[in-house]
Design a protein around this motif. Sequence first.
Motif, PDB file in Angstrom:
ATOM      1  N   HIS A 130      14.269   6.087   0.401  1.00  0.00           N
ATOM      2  CA  HIS A 130      13.017   5.473   0.866  1.00  0.00           C
ATOM      3  C   HIS A 130      13.260   4.448   1.973  1.00  0.00           C
ATOM      4  O   HIS A 130      12.387   4.201   2.789  1.00  0.00           O
ATOM      5  N   THR A 131      14.456   3.834   1.975  1.00  0.00           N
ATOM      6  CA  THR A 131      14.747   2.841   3.014  1.00  0.00           C
ATOM      7  C   THR A 131      14.697   3.478   4.393  1.00  0.00           C
ATOM      8  O   THR A 131      14.235   2.874   5.348  1.00  0.00           O
TER       9      THR A 131
ATOM     10  N   GLU B  90      12.798   5.899   5.375  1.00  0.00           N
ATOM     11  CA  GLU B  90      11.385   6.022   5.762  1.00  0.00           C
ATOM     12  C   GLU B  90      10.873   4.690   6.283  1.00  0.00           C
ATOM     13  O   GLU B  90      10.188   4.611   7.303  1.00  0.00           O
ATOM     14  N   LEU B  91      11.222   3.624   5.557  1.00  0.00           N
ATOM     15  CA  LEU B  91      10.732   2.293   5.900  1.00  0.00           C
ATOM     16  C   LEU B  91      11.257   1.875   7.281  1.00  0.00           C
ATOM     17  O   LEU B  91      10.505   1.341   8.110  1.00  0.00           O
TER      18      LEU B  91
ATOM     19  N   PRO C 103      11.819  -0.505  -1.409  1.00  0.00           N
ATOM     20  CA  PRO C 103      12.321   0.840  -1.136  1.00  0.00           C
ATOM     21  C   PRO C 103      13.017   1.466  -2.334  1.00  0.00           C
ATOM     22  O   PRO C 103      12.918   2.671  -2.543  1.00  0.00           O
ATOM     23  N   LEU C 104      13.705   0.663  -3.152  1.00  0.00           N
ATOM     24  CA  LEU C 104      14.431   1.249  -4.277  1.00  0.00           C
ATOM     25  C   LEU C 104      13.495   1.716  -5.388  1.00  0.00           C
ATOM     26  O   LEU C 104      13.893   2.445  -6.278  1.00  0.00           O
TER      27      LEU C 104
ATOM     28  N   GLY D 222      10.680   3.179  -4.381  1.00  0.00           N
ATOM     29  CA  GLY D 222       9.888   4.176  -3.667  1.00  0.00           C
ATOM     30  C   GLY D 222       8.580   3.636  -3.116  1.00  0.00           C
ATOM     31  O   GLY D 222       7.674   4.405  -2.807  1.00  0.00           O
ATOM     32  N   ILE D 223       8.457   2.299  -3.015  1.00  0.00           N
ATOM     33  CA  ILE D 223       7.232   1.735  -2.461  1.00  0.00           C
ATOM     34  C   ILE D 223       7.475   1.357  -1.008  1.00  0.00           C
ATOM     35  O   ILE D 223       8.193   0.407  -0.711  1.00  0.00           O
ATOM     36  N   GLY D 224       6.921   2.132  -0.115  1.00  0.00           N
ATOM     37  CA  GLY D 224       7.076   1.880   1.315  1.00  0.00           C
ATOM     38  C   GLY D 224       5.764   1.404   1.906  1.00  0.00           C
ATOM     39  O   GLY D 224       4.828   1.063   1.182  1.00  0.00           O
ATOM     40  N   ALA D 225       5.709   1.407   3.232  1.00  0.00           N
ATOM     41  CA  ALA D 225       4.533   0.882   3.923  1.00  0.00           C
ATOM     42  C   ALA D 225       3.284   1.708   3.599  1.00  0.00           C
ATOM     43  O   ALA D 225       2.181   1.160   3.486  1.00  0.00           O
ATOM     44  N   LYS D 226       3.453   3.015   3.426  1.00  0.00           N
ATOM     45  CA  LYS D 226       2.290   3.875   3.172  1.00  0.00           C
ATOM     46  C   LYS D 226       1.626   3.534   1.844  1.00  0.00           C
ATOM     47  O   LYS D 226       0.406   3.557   1.714  1.00  0.00           O
TER      48      LYS D 226
ATOM     49  N   TYR E  10       8.443  -6.897   7.477  1.00  0.00           N
ATOM     50  CA  TYR E  10       7.647  -5.747   7.920  1.00  0.00           C
ATOM     51  C   TYR E  10       6.303  -6.202   8.475  1.00  0.00           C
ATOM     52  O   TYR E  10       5.879  -5.784   9.551  1.00  0.00           O
TER      53      TYR E  10
END
Lengths: 242, 198
Positions: free
Chosen positions: A231-232, A234-235, B112-113, B115-119, B153
């Motif tokens: 996921h990193t 993607e970020l 990110p670890l 699975g929570i990203g900007a989207k 971010y």
Amino acid sequence: MTAASRQNRQQDELAFILHSHPFRETSLLLDVFSRHHGRLAIVARGARRPRSALRGVLMGFQPVTLSWFGKGEVRTLHSAEWQGGQPYLQGTALMCGFYLNELLVNLLGRDDAHEQLFDYYRATLQRLAHEADHAATLRCFEKHLLQELGYALELEREAGSRQPVLAEARYRYVIEHGVVADDGRMDGFPISGKTLLAMTADDYSDPQVAQQSKQLMRVLINHHLGGRVLHTRELVKDLQKL
Amino acid sequence: MTVSYLDNLMAALRCLPGVGPKSAQRMAYHLLQRDRVGALQLASALQKAASNVQHCSKCNNFSELEVCELCASTRRDEGQLCVVEMPADLLMIEQAQCYRGMYYVLMGRLSPLDGIGAKQLHLERLVKRVQQHPCEVILATNFTVEGDATAHYLATLLQSLGVRVSRIARGLPVGGELEQVDSGTLAQAVLERRELTV
């Protein structure tokens, strides 16, 4: 203290927190990378209480010494001490730090000591904090990680024939086989001899080397991740679009 | 065989965080055997909240109205927007009575670890908000590695839109004695020291 419980107690072990989850009402479940015991799950009881002294200590990317007990899959934290000497990662360096942790969480098994990799991880965090260009730092770490996991890359010789790689020749890298001369076949990842030799020497200063080595490492790491997504990545891609 | 109402209840209770089969069973038996009135109240409260509470169109906090009370107030300063992770953080800042501006609640943080990203954070609403009402944005995410990543971010995102961005300060607690404070906080406080102008 009984003999058995003394045996299951580890005192002042150097470690990094890779990740933590809230656990029960006031506890934290830590994913720890320790120097002598590898990756472990440890519960820090009461770490989420408002005045818990553990709060400022159990931070990611900071060296700590942990004492724990228990022999099951999840150990219990006894105490944690802050070691210091590692500046807090900020901005892009912080994102790169998350990338390292995501790689370790996904690729390292539990209870498997990797002392050299631990030392390398520590040195890599220092490089991230002090250097501006992180690409080379990440490539070196990826190469080292694969080597520690038993997938060492042989980049300076052709697989099978053992011929030394020539800077001006073109090659393909075939996963789980190695470097082969580019004879027009379609399998494997196309790569120049120059890049292979530069990667062996950990020299990523040439832009073309930086680009090709990044792609090769991505292919290799994706192979070892077996379909899991980082996921990193993607970020970081989202950040670069801004 | 059809699933009984009791089984159904136990299965439903397990949607709560930290509730496993054993706790769900204990809760279900307690509600049915000892507290039927409480059970009905819980059911109706859940029903009402789940169908009426939505996100405020301005600050993203929970609200029964289209625009929450705080955002609708005329006594707040529209020139400042404080971004926090969770509604509880907003309450703490309100309790401290140090801030009269507006809020935006992210309802989470980048992790990110996990699975929570900007989207997953749905930042479009925040972007729309600062584009419609230009203001100074104060990032009040937590001082955890995830909170710092979120702040980085957001700062990158908002500065690319020409927004003025600041981050709340960290350091020793008020009334804090150096002797009692943890090393991590102290190290950071020394690093982020500031010049005194008298």
